[in-house]
Design an enzyme around this catalytic site. Sequence first.
Site, PDB file in Angstrom:
ATOM      1  N   ASP A   1       0.834  -1.204   0.000  1.00  0.00           N
ATOM      2  CA  ASP A   1       0.000   0.000   0.000  1.00  0.00           C
ATOM      3  C   ASP A   1       0.869   1.255   0.000  1.00  0.00           C
ATOM      4  O   ASP A   1       0.637   2.198  -0.772  1.00  0.00           O
ATOM      5  CB  ASP A   1      -0.914   0.000   1.226  1.00  0.00           C
ATOM      6  CG  ASP A   1      -1.911  -1.135   1.205  1.00  0.00           C
ATOM      7  OD1 ASP A   1      -3.022  -0.933   0.696  1.00  0.00           O
ATOM      8  OD2 ASP A   1      -1.570  -2.218   1.691  1.00  0.00           O
TER       9      ASP A   1
ATOM     10  N   HIS B   1      -5.127  -8.844   7.285  1.00  0.00           N
ATOM     11  CA  HIS B   1      -4.945  -9.493   5.991  1.00  0.00           C
ATOM     12  C   HIS B   1      -4.795 -10.998   6.144  1.00  0.00           C
ATOM     13  O   HIS B   1      -4.231 -11.664   5.272  1.00  0.00           O
ATOM     14  CB  HIS B   1      -3.722  -8.926   5.261  1.00  0.00           C
ATOM     15  CG  HIS B   1      -3.853  -7.496   4.888  1.00  0.00           C
ATOM     16  ND1 HIS B   1      -3.172  -6.488   5.537  1.00  0.00           N
ATOM     17  CD2 HIS B   1      -4.606  -6.882   3.952  1.00  0.00           C
ATOM     18  CE1 HIS B   1      -3.489  -5.319   5.001  1.00  0.00           C
ATOM     19  NE2 HIS B   1      -4.365  -5.531   4.047  1.00  0.00           N
TER      20      HIS B   1
END
Length: 588
Positions: free
Chosen positions: A109, A224
Site C-alpha cells: 500500500d 490481511h
Amino acid sequence: MRTRHFVNDPVQLVAAALKSHTVIRPELRLDADNQVLYAPRRTGQTSIISGGGSGHEPSFTGFVGEGFLSASVAGGIFASPSSRQVLAAIENVEHSEGVLVTVMNYTGDVLNFGVAVEKARARNPALQIETLVVGDDVCVPRSRIGKVGRRGIAGTVLVHKVTGAMAAAGYKLRDVARVGRLVAANLASAGVSLSRVHVPGHPPSQEESGESSADPIELGMGIHNEAGCDWRSGVDAELPAVVRAILRQLLDVGDTERNFLPNPTKDAILLVNNLGALSVLELGAVVSEVADQLRQDYQIRPIRVFAGTFMTSLDGPGFSVSLLNNVDTGVESSLVALLDAPSNVSGWHASTRVSAPKSTPEEAGASPTSRQEATTGDEPKSNLKCDMGQTTRRLRAGLEALEAAEPDVTKYDSVVGDGDCGTTLKLGAEGILRQISKAPPRDIVDLLIRATASVEETMQGTSGALYAIFLNKLTHHVRLRVHEAVPVDVEFWIDALDSALAALTQYTSARPGDRTMMDALVPFIAALRDTRSLKAASQAAQEGAVATKSMRPAFGRTVYIGNEDTWMGEIPDPGAWGLAQFLQGLAS
C-alpha cells in the site's frame, strides 16, 4: 471456519460490492475500471483519499462521504490497489485546497500510494498533496518490525474521522495533515481472533482448516489474515483473559517492545472493532469487559466509546481494541468535537451525543431485587407454623438438583428448542440460592417473596414468565393466611398449589399431553393431593416428564422446526424434565 460462499469469484465479488454503494447511495460515483468510489466534490475543502485491499469493509468504501473520505481506492481481496488506480483517484477529486492521501502501513500500500503521489506531483507541480501513513498495531514487537514500522489496523478509522471532520470544517491541508499525524502518533491498537478466514475462490490452507491447533486463539491477528504474535488455547480463550492480554500490550509502560503509548491519558477515546463475525450480542460483552478492565486496572475512563464493525478481515471471528490519547489538536476544534462532528457515511457507527442526566447514588445502586427486598420489612408478622430450617433445606436440595440437571436440559433443548432452557432454569436456581444464602428467611412469606423476586430478575423468556406467574400467585395465597395460626403442612401446600395452578392456566392453554412443563407440574400436584406424599408426587412428576418423549409438541419452537422424527421416543420436553429434577431434589 466457513469455506462456502454465495460468490466464489473474488474479482466478481469486489466489483459487485463496489456497485452496491451507488445503489444504496446514488449521490456517490463509481469508476468501475479503477475501482474508485467518489463522494460529490466539495469546493473549499481539503480532499482526503484512502483505500487498500478489499475484505475490510466498511473500510474504506463505507467511509466515502461528507465528514470522512472524498474517495476510496479498492484493491483485490487483501491486495493493495495499483498506483494507476490511486492516481486516478487523486486526479479526480477536488484540488483547490489540496489533497491528503492516508494509507495504512503495509509495504504494498505504501509503495503503490507513494508512486501515485509522486506521479501526481510530476504531472501537476502546483498540486498541494501530502501523504499520511498510519501504523497503530502494537502486537508485533519493536525487535521484529525493524524499519518497516507498525501495521495499520482499525485505529486508522479514527484518523479518517478526525481529518475528515477537519476538512468538512474548512481547515487547510497543512492543519489537517498535522493533526492526522498527531492522532496517529497517539494511537494504539491490538486484535485477537479465534481462527483465520477463508478468501473466496481460494482452497483452504491447512491452518484455515483448523488443523494447526485445537481450540486456538490468536493474539495480534492481522487484518490481511496474517499470523499474530501469540497462539493460545483452552482457558486462555475466555474473554477476561483475552482482554487482559490485549490491554497489557496496549498499556504496559514497562514493556519496551510494545510501549507505543508511554503517556496514556485517563480520558482516552476507545474504539472496539468487530473483525466481521462476532454477533452484536458478543461484541457488547467485549465492550463491557474492556471498559471494566480499563477502569479497574488502569484508572482510564474513556471520554468516548465507539463500538461496531469498522474494519473487518472478511468474516474474521475476532475483535480489536484501539485507544487514542485525548490530546490537544492545536486548532479551535478539540479532538472530541471532531470525533462528534456529524457525517453522512454508512460505515461510521456513532449516535449524536446527548447529555445524560446524573442519577442519584440511590438510583444508580438500586435494583429491582433490592427494592423488592426492602418491602419485606413491612410485612405483618406471620402466625403460620412452618419449620423454616427443614423448608430451606428441602428448597436448597431441589435447586441444587436443578443446577446439576442443566447440561441434560440444555442438550435436550438444543435438539427440540432454542437451547436456552437449561441456562434459564440454572440462572433461576442460582438466584434463589443467593437469596437464601444472604440471610436465613424470616418466615415462609419472606422466603416466597425473595424467591419470586429472584425469578423475576434472573429468568427470562417463556419459562421465566410462567414461573413468575405461578410463584406470585403462590405468594399471594400464603400472604392471605399469615394471620392464621395453622401448620404449613401438606394440606396447606395442596391448597396453595391448586390456587397457583389455577392462576397459571388463565395465562396458558398448555395442559398435560401438550409436551410442556405442565406434564410434570400437574401430575405432581394431583399425586400430592391423592397420596399426601411428597416422594410419590415427585415420582409422578418424573414419570410425566419421561412420558413427554413420545408426545408431539403443541407449544414452543419445536412446533415450527418439525423434526419430531429425529427425537421422538428419546428426548423429553426440556422444561418438564428440569422441573421434575427440581421436585425430585425437593423430595430427596
